[in-house]
Design a protein around this motif. Structure first.
Motif, short mmCIF file in Angstrom:
data_model
loop_
_atom_site.label_atom_id
_atom_site.label_comp_id
_atom_site.label_asym_id
_atom_site.label_seq_id
_atom_site.Cartn_x
_atom_site.Cartn_y
_atom_site.Cartn_z
N LEU A 150 -21.93 15.67 -1.45
CA LEU A 150 -22.22 14.31 -1.94
C LEU A 150 -22.76 13.44 -0.82
O LEU A 150 -22.41 13.63 0.35
CB LEU A 150 -20.95 13.68 -2.50
N SER A 151 -23.55 12.46 -1.20
CA SER A 151 -24.04 11.52 -0.18
C SER A 151 -22.86 10.74 0.36
O SER A 151 -21.86 10.55 -0.34
CB SER A 151 -25.06 10.57 -0.80
N PRO A 152 -22.96 10.26 1.61
CA PRO A 152 -21.81 9.55 2.20
C PRO A 152 -21.36 8.36 1.35
O PRO A 152 -20.16 8.13 1.22
CB PRO A 152 -22.36 9.06 3.55
N GLN A 153 -22.31 7.65 0.71
CA GLN A 153 -21.90 6.47 -0.10
C GLN A 153 -21.04 6.89 -1.29
O GLN A 153 -20.04 6.27 -1.59
CB GLN A 153 -23.13 5.72 -0.64
N VAL A 154 -21.47 7.96 -1.97
CA VAL A 154 -20.72 8.41 -3.14
C VAL A 154 -19.35 8.93 -2.70
O VAL A 154 -18.31 8.61 -3.28
CB VAL A 154 -21.49 9.51 -3.91
N ALA A 155 -19.33 9.70 -1.61
CA ALA A 155 -18.06 10.25 -1.12
C ALA A 155 -17.11 9.11 -0.76
O ALA A 155 -15.91 9.17 -1.06
CB ALA A 155 -18.31 11.13 0.10
N ALA A 156 -17.66 8.07 -0.15
CA ALA A 156 -16.81 6.94 0.27
C ALA A 156 -16.18 6.25 -0.93
O ALA A 156 -15.02 5.87 -0.91
CB ALA A 156 -17.63 5.95 1.09
N LYS A 157 -16.98 6.11 -2.01
CA LYS A 157 -16.44 5.45 -3.21
C LYS A 157 -15.32 6.28 -3.83
O LYS A 157 -14.32 5.75 -4.30
CB LYS A 157 -17.53 5.25 -4.25
N ILE A 158 -15.51 7.59 -3.84
CA ILE A 158 -14.47 8.45 -4.42
C ILE A 158 -13.21 8.35 -3.59
O ILE A 158 -12.10 8.16 -4.11
CB ILE A 158 -14.96 9.92 -4.50
N ALA A 159 -13.37 8.41 -2.26
CA ALA A 159 -12.20 8.33 -1.38
C ALA A 159 -11.52 6.98 -1.53
O ALA A 159 -10.29 6.88 -1.52
CB ALA A 159 -12.62 8.56 0.07
N ALA A 160 -12.31 5.93 -1.70
CA ALA A 160 -11.75 4.59 -1.80
C ALA A 160 -10.82 4.48 -3.00
O ALA A 160 -9.84 3.75 -2.98
CB ALA A 160 -12.86 3.55 -1.90
N THR B 143 5.82 3.31 13.47
CA THR B 143 6.52 2.02 13.40
C THR B 143 5.64 0.94 12.76
O THR B 143 6.09 -0.18 12.54
CB THR B 143 6.95 1.55 14.80
N THR B 144 4.39 1.26 12.50
CA THR B 144 3.50 0.29 11.86
C THR B 144 3.38 0.61 10.37
O THR B 144 3.70 1.72 9.94
CB THR B 144 2.10 0.35 12.49
N LEU B 145 2.91 -0.36 9.59
CA LEU B 145 2.73 -0.11 8.16
C LEU B 145 1.51 0.76 7.90
O LEU B 145 1.49 1.61 7.03
CB LEU B 145 2.64 -1.44 7.42
N GLY B 146 0.43 0.50 8.66
CA GLY B 146 -0.78 1.31 8.52
C GLY B 146 -0.79 2.41 9.56
O GLY B 146 -0.06 2.35 10.54
N PHE B 147 -1.58 3.46 9.31
CA PHE B 147 -1.74 4.50 10.33
C PHE B 147 -2.88 5.44 10.00
O PHE B 147 -3.29 6.25 10.79
CB PHE B 147 -0.44 5.31 10.52
N ARG B 148 -3.44 5.29 8.77
CA ARG B 148 -4.45 6.27 8.37
C ARG B 148 -5.87 5.80 8.67
O ARG B 148 -6.80 6.58 8.60
CB ARG B 148 -4.34 6.56 6.89
N GLY B 149 -6.04 4.52 8.92
CA GLY B 149 -7.38 4.03 9.21
C GLY B 149 -8.32 4.11 8.02
O GLY B 149 -9.53 4.29 8.17
N GLU B 150 -7.77 4.01 6.82
CA GLU B 150 -8.61 4.17 5.63
C GLU B 150 -8.90 2.87 4.90
O GLU B 150 -9.90 2.77 4.19
CB GLU B 150 -7.90 5.07 4.61
N ALA B 151 -8.00 1.88 5.04
CA ALA B 151 -8.05 0.74 4.14
C ALA B 151 -9.35 -0.06 4.26
O ALA B 151 -10.03 -0.28 3.26
CB ALA B 151 -6.85 -0.16 4.35
N LEU B 152 -9.68 -0.51 5.47
CA LEU B 152 -10.87 -1.36 5.59
C LEU B 152 -12.11 -0.61 5.12
O LEU B 152 -12.95 -1.17 4.41
CB LEU B 152 -11.03 -1.84 7.03
N ALA B 153 -12.23 0.66 5.48
CA ALA B 153 -13.40 1.44 5.04
C ALA B 153 -13.43 1.54 3.51
O ALA B 153 -14.48 1.39 2.88
CB ALA B 153 -13.36 2.83 5.67
N SER B 154 -12.27 1.78 2.93
CA SER B 154 -12.22 1.94 1.47
C SER B 154 -12.57 0.64 0.76
O SER B 154 -13.31 0.64 -0.23
CB SER B 154 -10.82 2.36 1.03
N ILE B 155 -12.04 -0.46 1.26
CA ILE B 155 -12.32 -1.74 0.61
C ILE B 155 -13.81 -2.07 0.74
O ILE B 155 -14.46 -2.45 -0.23
CB ILE B 155 -11.44 -2.86 1.23
N ALA B 156 -14.36 -1.85 1.93
CA ALA B 156 -15.78 -2.16 2.15
C ALA B 156 -16.69 -1.29 1.28
O ALA B 156 -17.80 -1.68 0.94
CB ALA B 156 -16.13 -2.02 3.63
#
Ligand code: ADP
Ligand code: MG
Length: 571
Positions: free
Chosen positions: A7-17, A91-104
């Protein structure tokens, strides 16, 4: 055969999001967690149009460095962990580094951020996940993220969203949950320009409870303090349990007021739900659920937070100790503060393995914990009344009495209802309801729908002590009634019971028992002699649940000597 292609990166990103961003409230959750990880003291949330039009989170946290801010929107970009080892003690709430990318990937994002006063900050705009503008912009330290047109580029997702009101309520729920978890942080939620929730950030959980649930509920909340030391591979594992729970008189039809936090992370847990509900065993009516805010602290190494796509569930190394800690902490709070001071241990469901009355419910260092199952609950206590001395009656309905620890004010109708409810239940379970024959049969005329009901359910009435025979057109003869009703309003009770049978309510038997109890109990406004009051109190001392009536309302108020002294300023 169709060809397999990447899949193109844009489509893959939407699915992951889609994994992270299910609905507008998920965006609010992720952005709140980022603000909390950035040590913010104040967090503002503003949304419009159920979050689809816009959502804006403002924090006064650490901000993002100029050179990192574009990277932060890349997938798997995080400042919170470095390698896989770090996953063992998060010890932090986040750790996967996915949220900002997924929202964007699924919305337009604007961000301004600055790391400290005096430095120039940054302003960026991202569309379809790509930075289209990045300019310097001054601002106080902190971060503001604005998310617009969520899911505009995935119409399929838009279709599955519920009404604006539903999305708003999810957003309010997420913000309330975090506000309850972080009383030191000042939260402000504004929906479509209306202020919805404001907390002071003064560190008092009680004040947040007032903001979320209102003063009336907050007044009936009790503080929880507890904890245990468990053992894991020979090492002590301290677990603390703090928070607040409602007295049994504040209860809800659903489980939405059960909040669990582990190391200040919001989680859902069937295990912990069960622990709390078991602690309320015998104190709540069936189908009712308590209010509880439970903070659990465990060493981070005891917790796997990386088991759920939206981090909504966690796995404890030693579930049993956590279960026991929560159940006991809540139970002891309820027992200690219940209006009834004397506690009797009625049953010990736990079959302890050790001699000498050891009450340890957690495995000792050299024992494995796998041999014990979670169904073993901590010893539960039965709440009984101490011996009371009757002083008198107030307003024809309240019996005032003195006990070893202060003053009791008892609602005579509610208390008698409880007594009758337990008596009738016992009669039914033993030889059946005790009955009384009428001196003269009573002729009862019924409505057509009642007539229909009686044709099929007349036997049920007999089970509860009413013997009724057909006697011509829509007329019946009542020959026998339950003996408990001989001085009460048996006709009103019979009408209510016929209604319950006709409406086929759930818990029909329990409703019938309640009707019998209610109509056989002494009324409010009845003047009672001293002997009658003493008899009532003596019977109340014998029931299983003396402090609530069958409908779940309190039967008594207790003012301890300590409370009296405080009221009069003697301490
Ligand atoms: P994660 O929280 O899992 O690290 P995110 O995608 O949510 O991943 O965020 C990426 C990074 O952006 C974070 O690790 C953090 O360094 C930075 N960041 C995000 N939001 C904020 C914020 N409000 N304040 C400071 N830094 C932030
Ligand atoms: Mg995050």
């Amino acid at each position: 055969m169709k060809k397999v292609k990447v899949l193109s990166p844009q489509v893959a990103a939407k699915i992951a999001a889609g994994e992270v961003v299910e609905r507008p409230a998920s965006v609010v959750k992720e952005l709140l967690e980022n603000a909390l990880d950035a040590n913010a003291n104040q967090i503002g949330v503003e949304t419009r149009g159920g979050g689809l039009e816009s959502m804006r989170l403002t924090d006064d946290g650490s901000g993002i460095e100029s050179e990192d801010v574009e990277t932060a929107f890349e997938r798997y970009a995080t400042s919170k962990i470095n390698d896989v080892e770090d996953l063992h003690a998060i010890t932090t709430l986040g750790f996967r580094g996915e949220a900002l990318a997924s929202i964007a990937a699924v919305a337009q994002v604007d961000i301004t951020t600055s790391i400290e006063e005096g430095t120039v900050g940054d302003a960026l705009t991202l569309k379809e996940g790509i930075v289209v503008r990045h300019v310097p912009q001054a601002r106080p330290h902190g971060t503001t993220i604005t998310v617009k047109d969520l899911f505009r580029n995935i119409p399929a997702r838009l279709k599955f969203l519920k009404s604006t009101a539903t999305e708003n309520s999810h957003i309010a729920e997420v913000v309330s949950q975090y506000a309850l978890a972080y009383p030191r942080i000042k939260f402000n939620l504004n929906i479509d320009g209306r202020p919805i929730l404001q907390t002071s950030g003064n560190g008092k959980l009680m004040d947040v409870v007032i903001a979320v649930y209102g003063l009336e509920t907050a007044k009936r909340m009790l503080e929880v303090h507890g904890g245990e030391v468990g053992w894991q591979a020979g090492e002590a594992v301290p677990i603390t349990v703090t928070g607040m729970v409602g007295t049994p008189t504040v209860n809800k039809a659903g489980r939405d007021a059960l909040h669990f936090y582990v190391n200040r992370r919001v989680i859902g847990s069937r295990l912990l739900t069960r622990a709390v509900e078991e602690a309320y065993q015998g104190l709540l009516m069936q189908g009712r659920h308590p209010i509880a805010i439970i903070n659990i602290t465990v060493p981070p190494s005891q917790l796997d937070v990386n088991i759920h796509p939206t981090k909504a569930e966690v796995k404890f190394q030693n579930e049993r100790v956590v279960f026991t800690s929560v159940q006991r902490a809540v139970r002891s709070t309820l027992v200690a503060t219940a209006p009834v001071p004397q506690i009797e241990e009625a049953q010990k469901t736990y079959t302890g393995q050790s001699a000498a009355g050891a009450r340890s419910l957690w495995p000792l260092p050299n024992q494995t914990n796998s041999t014990m199952s979670l169904t073993e609950s901590a010893p539960t206590a039965r709440l009984t009344l101490p011996v009371l001395r009757v002083i008198g009656q107030v307003a024809g309905n309240y019996i005032v009495a003195e006990g070893p620890d202060g003053l009791y004010i008892i609602d005579q109708h509610a208390a008698h209802e409880r007594i009758m409810y337990e008596q009738i239940t016992a009669q039914k379970a033993n030889r059946g309801i005790v009955v009384q024959e009428m001196l003269e049969p009573y002729s009862l005329e019924v409505m057509p729908q009642q007539d229909e009901m009686l044709k099929s359910d007349i036997g049920k009435l007999q089970e509860f002590g009413f013997v009724i025979e057909p006697f011509g057109e829509r007329t019946y003869l009542v020959r026998v009634i339950p003996a408990v009703l001989k001085d009460g309003d048996w006709l009103e009770a019979l009408r209510e019971i016929m209604d319950s049978l006709r409406e086929k309510t759930t818990n029909i038997e329990d409703n019938i028992t309640k009707s019998l109890a209610c109509h056989s109990a002494v009324r409010a406004g009845n003047k009672l002699s001293d002997d009658e009051m003493r008899e009532l109190i003596r019977q109340l001392e014998k029931v299983n649940l003396p402090h609530t009536c069958p409908h779940g309302r309190p039967t008594m108020l207790h003012l301890s000597i300590g409370q009296l002294e405080k009221e009069f300023g003697r301490v």
